[in-house]
Design a protein around this motif. Structure first.
Motif, short mmCIF file in Angstrom:
data_model
loop_
_atom_site.label_atom_id
_atom_site.label_comp_id
_atom_site.label_asym_id
_atom_site.label_seq_id
_atom_site.Cartn_x
_atom_site.Cartn_y
_atom_site.Cartn_z
N LEU A 126 0.82 -1.20 0.00
CA LEU A 126 0.00 0.00 0.00
C LEU A 126 0.87 1.26 0.00
O LEU A 126 1.85 1.35 0.74
N ASP A 127 0.46 2.24 -0.80
CA ASP A 127 1.27 3.46 -0.94
C ASP A 127 1.36 4.25 0.35
O ASP A 127 2.44 4.51 0.87
N GLU A 128 0.21 4.66 0.87
CA GLU A 128 0.18 5.53 2.06
C GLU A 128 -1.03 5.17 2.91
O GLU A 128 -2.14 5.05 2.41
N ILE A 129 -0.81 5.02 4.21
CA ILE A 129 -1.89 4.71 5.15
C ILE A 129 -2.18 5.99 5.94
O ILE A 129 -1.31 6.51 6.63
N ILE A 130 -3.43 6.48 5.84
CA ILE A 130 -3.75 7.73 6.54
C ILE A 130 -4.48 7.49 7.87
O ILE A 130 -4.49 8.37 8.72
N SER A 131 -5.05 6.29 8.04
CA SER A 131 -5.72 6.03 9.33
C SER A 131 -6.01 4.55 9.49
O SER A 131 -6.16 3.80 8.52
N PHE A 132 -6.05 4.14 10.75
CA PHE A 132 -6.59 2.84 11.16
C PHE A 132 -7.87 3.12 11.95
O PHE A 132 -7.97 4.12 12.67
N SER A 133 -8.84 2.21 11.82
CA SER A 133 -10.01 2.24 12.70
C SER A 133 -10.39 0.80 13.01
O SER A 133 -10.22 -0.09 12.17
N GLY A 134 -10.89 0.59 14.22
CA GLY A 134 -11.27 -0.76 14.61
C GLY A 134 -12.63 -0.78 15.26
O GLY A 134 -12.94 0.05 16.12
N TYR A 135 -13.43 -1.74 14.85
CA TYR A 135 -14.78 -1.92 15.38
C TYR A 135 -14.70 -2.87 16.56
O TYR A 135 -14.36 -4.05 16.39
N SER A 136 -14.94 -2.37 17.77
CA SER A 136 -14.89 -3.18 18.99
C SER A 136 -13.50 -3.79 19.15
O SER A 136 -12.51 -3.07 19.24
N ARG B 259 5.37 4.40 19.69
CA ARG B 259 4.49 5.49 19.23
C ARG B 259 3.63 4.98 18.08
O ARG B 259 3.98 4.01 17.39
N LEU B 260 2.51 5.66 17.85
CA LEU B 260 1.63 5.30 16.75
C LEU B 260 2.31 5.65 15.42
O LEU B 260 2.70 6.79 15.20
N GLU B 261 2.43 4.67 14.55
CA GLU B 261 2.94 4.93 13.20
C GLU B 261 1.83 5.41 12.28
O GLU B 261 2.09 6.09 11.28
N VAL B 262 0.60 5.02 12.60
CA VAL B 262 -0.58 5.43 11.83
C VAL B 262 -1.60 5.97 12.82
O VAL B 262 -1.86 5.36 13.85
N ALA B 263 -2.18 7.12 12.52
CA ALA B 263 -3.21 7.69 13.40
C ALA B 263 -4.42 6.77 13.47
O ALA B 263 -4.75 6.06 12.51
N GLY C 75 -16.26 8.09 19.70
CA GLY C 75 -16.68 9.39 19.19
C GLY C 75 -16.03 9.84 17.91
O GLY C 75 -16.21 10.98 17.49
N GLY C 76 -15.26 8.97 17.25
CA GLY C 76 -14.63 9.36 15.99
C GLY C 76 -13.45 10.28 16.13
O GLY C 76 -13.02 10.92 15.17
N HIS C 77 -12.88 10.35 17.33
CA HIS C 77 -11.70 11.20 17.54
C HIS C 77 -10.48 10.57 16.86
O HIS C 77 -10.31 9.35 16.87
N LYS C 78 -9.65 11.41 16.30
CA LYS C 78 -8.44 10.93 15.63
C LYS C 78 -7.26 11.09 16.58
O LYS C 78 -6.92 12.21 16.98
N TYR C 79 -6.65 9.97 16.94
CA TYR C 79 -5.57 9.98 17.91
C TYR C 79 -4.22 9.83 17.22
O TYR C 79 -4.03 8.96 16.36
N TYR C 80 -3.28 10.67 17.65
CA TYR C 80 -1.91 10.62 17.16
C TYR C 80 -0.95 10.14 18.25
O TYR C 80 0.18 9.79 17.97
N LYS C 81 -1.42 10.19 19.51
CA LYS C 81 -0.59 9.78 20.65
C LYS C 81 -1.04 8.41 21.16
O LYS C 81 -2.24 8.16 21.33
N THR C 82 -0.08 7.56 21.43
CA THR C 82 -0.37 6.22 21.91
C THR C 82 -1.18 6.25 23.20
O THR C 82 -2.14 5.48 23.36
N SER C 83 -0.83 7.14 24.11
CA SER C 83 -1.52 7.18 25.41
C SER C 83 -3.01 7.48 25.23
O SER C 83 -3.85 6.91 25.95
N ASP C 84 -3.35 8.33 24.28
CA ASP C 84 -4.77 8.64 24.03
C ASP C 84 -5.50 7.43 23.46
O ASP C 84 -6.64 7.14 23.84
N ALA C 85 -4.84 6.72 22.56
CA ALA C 85 -5.46 5.54 21.95
C ALA C 85 -5.66 4.43 22.98
O ALA C 85 -6.69 3.73 22.97
N VAL C 86 -4.70 4.26 23.88
CA VAL C 86 -4.81 3.24 24.94
C VAL C 86 -5.96 3.60 25.88
O VAL C 86 -6.76 2.73 26.26
#
Length: 307
Positions: free
Chosen positions: A76-86, A212-216, A222-233
């Motif tokens: 894949l050329d460029e990954i702009i985001s990951f999202s996960g359902y549950s 650190r997160l390599e992909v946001a 709530g659909g928030h976009k996280y760039y920091k690992t601590s926020d995602a955890v």
């Protein structure tokens, strides 16, 4: 060309996924880790019913997603985001921080075990379509059931104890709700019935050293976009006993305007949800293709068109 990646949750895994995981594990040289964590996977008498036990399903689905991602990520050329359902949001975190397969298996297994322990009584999830939130909220209060996931303004996942879900089903049928379906998930995820799992899983995650997160990550919180690992955890922990707003997550993915959205699976339910909202989007799922070669050829063609 850029990609948004979706990691699915539980409920549609099947025996074909078992065989594919075994094949990928051999190719990626992680069979020994799988054997140690999921010995049941190699039981010749494994049945489809066995795949839905929560303790098995969570590490199994994570393993499948991790292996599929390792197979695809360099294509894949460029990954702009990951999202996960549950459960998929844990896979998104692990794949974005690029921690080891063994560590990911451990975290998925601990999540499954702690959630199963919290939900000892017979319980589960119900998919409800054809009723608005105001109408559903009244019935949830009457039947001691709770919102687990909001998918749209008329599509929800509800969790609760078995007797309460049966009562809710009867009341939904009485008001003429379009669709009520019991899901192949054995715990009431993302409800207060998971309260007992939160503190121990927080401890599990906080004891782990993430990169650190390599992909946001565009989160189901709530659909928030996280760039920091601590926020995602922190979002992952909060989701254990709070409802997911997948509706807002899909909106945020659309607003990011990806060229292609690719669902890692298992299944293609998330792709269908997104296509219903945005038919113009280029959305596909791994499970849409019979072989990885077919998927890779399709990806190559899309990227060549972009050039």
């Amino acid at each position: 060309m850029n990609f948004a990646i979706l990691f699915s949750g539980q409920g549609v895994q099947n025996l074909a996924h078992v065989q594919q995981l075994k094949d990928l594990a051999t190719e990626l040289n992680v069979t020994s880790q799988l054997t140690q964590c999921l010995p049941t996977l190699f039981n010749p008498n494994l049945s489809e019913a066995d795949l839905y036990s929560n303790d098995f399903a969570q590490p199994f689905i994570f393993a499948l997603q991790w292996c599929r991602w390792q197979k695809l990520k360099h294509k894949l050329d460029e990954i702009i985001s990951f999202s996960g359902y549950s459960l998929g949001e844990l896979s998104a975190l692990i794949c974005s921080t690029e921690i080891s397969f063994e560590q990911g298996l451990y975290l998925a297994r601990q999540r499954g075990m702690l959630m199963s322990e919290a939900g000892q009584e017979s319980s589960g999830l119900l998919a409800v379509q054809g009723i608005n939130w105001n109408g559903l909220e009244l019935l949830l209060a009457k039947t001691a059931t709770e919102l687990s996931i909001k998918i749209s303004d008329s599509h929800f996942i509800v969790g609760g104890l078995e007797a309460n879900l049966q009562q809710l089903t009867q009341q939904l049928e009485q008001v003429g709700t379009h669709s009520v379906k019991r899901l192949n998930v054995s715990i009431p995820s993302h409800t207060s019935l998971m309260n007992c799992a939160v503190a121990p899983y927080r401890q599990v995650l906080q004891q782990h050293q993430f990169n650190r997160l390599e992909v946001a990550i565009i989160s189901g919180s709530g659909g928030h976009k996280y760039y920091k690992t601590s926020d995602a955890v922190e979002a992952l922990i909060d989701q254990m006993n709070h409802a997911i707003d997948w509706d807002s997550c899909l909106t945020a993915i659309q607003e990011n305007q990806p060229d292609i959205v690719l669902e890692i699976g298992p299944g293609n339910a998330l792709s269908k949800m997104l296509l219903e909202r945005s038919p113009h989007l280029n959305v596909r799922a791994v499970d849409d293709f019979k072989t990885f070669q077919g998927l890779e050829l399709w990806i190559e063609k899309q990227q060549n068109i972009d050039c």
